[in-house]
Design an enzyme around this catalytic site. Structure first.
Site, mmCIF file in Angstrom:
data_model
loop_
_atom_site.group_PDB
_atom_site.id
_atom_site.type_symbol
_atom_site.label_atom_id
_atom_site.label_comp_id
_atom_site.label_asym_id
_atom_site.label_seq_id
_atom_site.Cartn_x
_atom_site.Cartn_y
_atom_site.Cartn_z
ATOM 1 N N LYS A 107 -1.388 -19.367 -24.529
ATOM 2 C CA LYS A 107 -1.747 -18.708 -23.273
ATOM 3 C C LYS A 107 -2.812 -17.635 -23.408
ATOM 4 C CE LYS A 107 0.616 -18.689 -19.751
ATOM 5 N NZ LYS A 107 0.239 -19.167 -18.428
ATOM 6 N N GLU B 115 -5.085 -9.571 -12.298
ATOM 7 C CA GLU B 115 -3.796 -9.604 -11.585
ATOM 8 C C GLU B 115 -3.287 -8.195 -11.282
ATOM 9 O OE1 GLU B 115 -0.989 -12.182 -13.695
ATOM 10 O OE2 GLU B 115 -2.688 -13.441 -14.226
ATOM 11 N N THR C 174 -14.552 -23.207 2.307
ATOM 12 C CA THR C 174 -13.825 -22.666 3.457
ATOM 13 C C THR C 174 -12.451 -23.310 3.381
ATOM 14 O OG1 THR C 174 -14.477 -24.424 4.975
ATOM 15 C CG2 THR C 174 -15.930 -22.506 4.877
ATOM 16 N N HIS C 175 -11.423 -22.576 3.760
ATOM 17 C CA HIS C 175 -10.033 -23.066 3.650
ATOM 18 C C HIS C 175 -9.681 -23.434 2.208
ATOM 19 C CE1 HIS C 175 -10.301 -23.596 8.090
ATOM 20 N NE2 HIS C 175 -11.506 -24.052 7.798
ATOM 21 N N ASN D 293 -1.271 28.192 4.675
ATOM 22 C CA ASN D 293 -1.565 27.023 5.509
ATOM 23 C C ASN D 293 -3.062 26.720 5.583
ATOM 24 O OD1 ASN D 293 1.145 27.094 5.846
ATOM 25 N ND2 ASN D 293 1.129 27.675 8.017
ATOM 26 N N GLN E 35 3.256 18.741 3.041
ATOM 27 C CA GLN E 35 3.169 18.793 1.576
ATOM 28 C C GLN E 35 3.254 17.376 0.986
ATOM 29 O OE1 GLN E 35 4.914 22.160 -0.674
ATOM 30 N NE2 GLN E 35 6.360 20.657 -1.443
ATOM 31 N N SER F 155 0.777 -14.536 -24.299
ATOM 32 C CA SER F 155 2.188 -14.650 -23.919
ATOM 33 C C SER F 155 3.049 -14.441 -25.144
ATOM 34 C CB SER F 155 2.432 -16.037 -23.333
ATOM 35 O OG SER F 155 3.787 -16.396 -23.466
ATOM 36 N N LYS G 152 0.175 14.911 -0.539
ATOM 37 C CA LYS G 152 -0.555 14.994 -1.810
ATOM 38 C C LYS G 152 -0.297 13.848 -2.765
ATOM 39 C CE LYS G 152 -1.151 19.717 -1.056
ATOM 40 N NZ LYS G 152 -0.283 19.580 0.155
HETATM 41 N N1 ARG Z 1 2.606 23.691 -0.855
HETATM 42 C C1 ARG Z 1 2.322 23.678 0.550
HETATM 43 C C2 ARG Z 1 1.680 22.352 0.951
HETATM 44 O O1 ARG Z 1 1.372 21.598 0.082
HETATM 45 C C3 ARG Z 1 1.421 24.820 0.863
HETATM 46 C C4 ARG Z 1 1.545 25.414 2.225
HETATM 47 C C5 ARG Z 1 2.874 26.000 2.429
HETATM 48 N N2 ARG Z 1 2.942 26.801 3.576
HETATM 49 C C6 ARG Z 1 4.142 27.190 4.058
HETATM 50 N N3 ARG Z 1 4.130 27.982 5.035
HETATM 51 N N4 ARG Z 1 5.236 26.785 3.514
HETATM 52 O O2 ARG Z 1 1.519 22.022 2.092
#
Ligand code: ARG
Length: 460
Positions: free
Chosen positions: A282, A289, A154-155, A109, A321, A276, A324
């Site tokens: 085109k 975009e 503007t607008h 953790n 988790q 295109s 990520k």
């Molecule tokens: N892979 C976990 C995360 O991304 C790591 C920490 C996990 N800790 C646990 N007690 N399961 O958060």
């Protein structure tokens, strides 16, 4: 058996292994994980928490593992769940008992909190470089266009003339703030969480300050519960990145409009356009975009992250988790967009004639005719009304204000003289607006100089 398998009677279900595992996306933090483990091991040795020779073995082998990963020689295992346990497992497979001591006084953790902070700080530096490049690109372009008059809107209705340089420098200000925001966000990310343990710190005499210094952090986190459950810095970065995308998207939207036949202010280079499959004529501004489109996914991740965090009781929960993939995708997207955006604007053709022509339609000098009358002694409200009548008549006769003859002008106001024509030319309209922040050539040149000075202080 799992690293944590001691109390279990059964293996995890295969589906749970796949479901639970984060290795497919958190493996990108391998460098940070190893850096963190090296610092932790060194500290454990220094504090006599583990024998110095074990610490040395761990550090040496972690360096080998890093080299092997970079050489593509390491295969990560879904079974080992995440990058943290994969690396610990490889280490232990290679050096045996010494490797098993690495996790003393540490939890995944606080380990994951450390890794993600380091990873985001590293990426922030790269994005910062890209923003600096964007600022330089805008500045180079602005230097060429301090006399390129274009309509300001503007607008989306023509309002008053400005210059293309002034318009570009507006974006300079936006991206400058984005850079400052990144630096500010980094300050709050820059705090070292190791030593917080799973949630309640640890009984081992860890030297947290030593680890922080070794890893280049400027502080250590001050509450173990907070340190393992805080993802504010992830959300803050997603917000900074959303803002960058918002600015890129607004400029992209303008470039898309300006590339249309109706505007014809700019033309994207062939290398930054696509055709295109059916319409041979085109040429589409797809790059702009796509940048506009990708803004949506970054905003979405920001909202997703806020939502993921909103109901999590202290301290760590596996929900986290899920921080990520969204933040990684925000980073990847911004890193994809900034360089292509820079090259696109650096290579586009700016159609000065059409910009000037565009600035003349739509009575963009009406305010200046009113200001002219004010200089001749009329109160502004009266002048506004007089010019309103002029515009109505010019609309009827399908002409612009500077196409009135002096006699025609005099029917609106006796105080109008021959100097009116110069006073309401596009050049005068722009260049008389020389107060700080204005579009006049001399003012924008000063703004460019100030921007150059700023870049010198921002570069590192
Ligand atoms: N892979 C976990 C995360 O991304 C790591 C920490 C996990 N800790 C646990 N007690 N399961 O958060």
């Amino acid at each position: 058996m799992k690293l944590w398998g001691g109390r279990f009677q059964k293996n995890t279900d295969k589906k749970v292994d796949d479901f639970n595992s984060s290795i497919r996306f958190d493996k990108r933090m391998y460098k940070q994980d190893i850096r963190g483990s090296i610092a932790h091991a060194k500290m454990l040795g220094k504090q006599n928490i583990i024998p110095q020779e074990d610490a040395d073995k761990i550090v040496a082998e972690l360096k080998n593992i890093l080299a092997d990963i970079e050489a593509g020689k390491v295969e990560f295992l879904i079974d080992a769940e995440d990058i943290h346990m994969n690396i610990e497992k490889i280490l232990t497979d290679r050096i045996g008992d010494a490797g098993k001591k690495l996790h003393t006084g540490r939890s995944r953790n606080d380990q994951v909190a450390l890794d993600i902070r380091m990873y985001l700080m590293d990426e922030t530096e790269e994005i910062r470089e890209m923003l600096l490049h964007t600022l330089r690109t805008l500045l180079e372009l602005a230097k060429e266009h301090t006399e390129t008059i274009m309509p300001g809107y503007t607008h989306l209705q023509k309002a008053q003339p400005v210059t293309f340089a002034h318009h570009l420098m507006a974006y300079f200000q936006m991206f400058k703030r984005d850079l400052e925001r990144l630096d500010d966000c980094r300050k709050r990310t820059d705090s070292m969480p190791l030593g917080s343990g799973a949630l309640a710190a640890t009984t081992y005499p860890l030297d947290r300050e030593y680890v922080a210094e070794d890893l280049g952090f400027s502080s250590v986190t001050q509450n173990s519960l907070d340190a393992v459950s805080d993802r504010d810095f992830v959300i803050e970065l997603a917000s900074c990145l959303s803002m960058i995308m918002m600015h890129l998207s607004r400029f992209s939207e303008e470039l898309i409009l300006w590339s249309s036949n109706e505007f014809s202010f700019v033309e994207m280079d062939d290398a930054f356009s696509t055709g295109s499959s059916i319409m041979p004529q085109k040429k589409n501004p797809d790059v702009a975009e796509l940048i506009r489109g990708k803004t949506g996914r970054v905003y979405g991740h920001l909202m997703g992250l806020l939502t993921t965090m909103k109901g999590i009781p202290l301290a760590y929960n596996k929900d986290m988790q899920e921080d990520k993939e969204p933040i990684f995708d925000c980073i990847d997207t911004v890193k994809l967009c900034l360089p292509v955006f820079c090259d696109m604007i650096a290579t586009m053709t700016v159609n000065r004639d059409n910009m000037l022509k565009g600035s003349k339609g739509g009575f963009t000098n009406a305010t200046d005719v009113a200001d002219y009358l004010v200089k001749k002694g009329l109160p502004f409200r009266e002048a506004h009304a007089v010019v309103g009548r002029m515009v109505a008549q010019a609309l009827n006769e399908n002409k612009s204000l500077d196409e009135f003859t002096l006699d025609e002008f005099k029917e609106f106001s006796e105080s109008i003289e021959d100097d009116i024509y110069d006073a309401i030319s596009m050049q005068t309209c722009v260049n008389d607006r020389k107060i700080i922040g204005g579009p006049a050539k001399e003012t924008v040149e000063k703004a460019i100089q100030a921007a150059q000075d700023y870049l010198k202080t921002a570069e590192r």
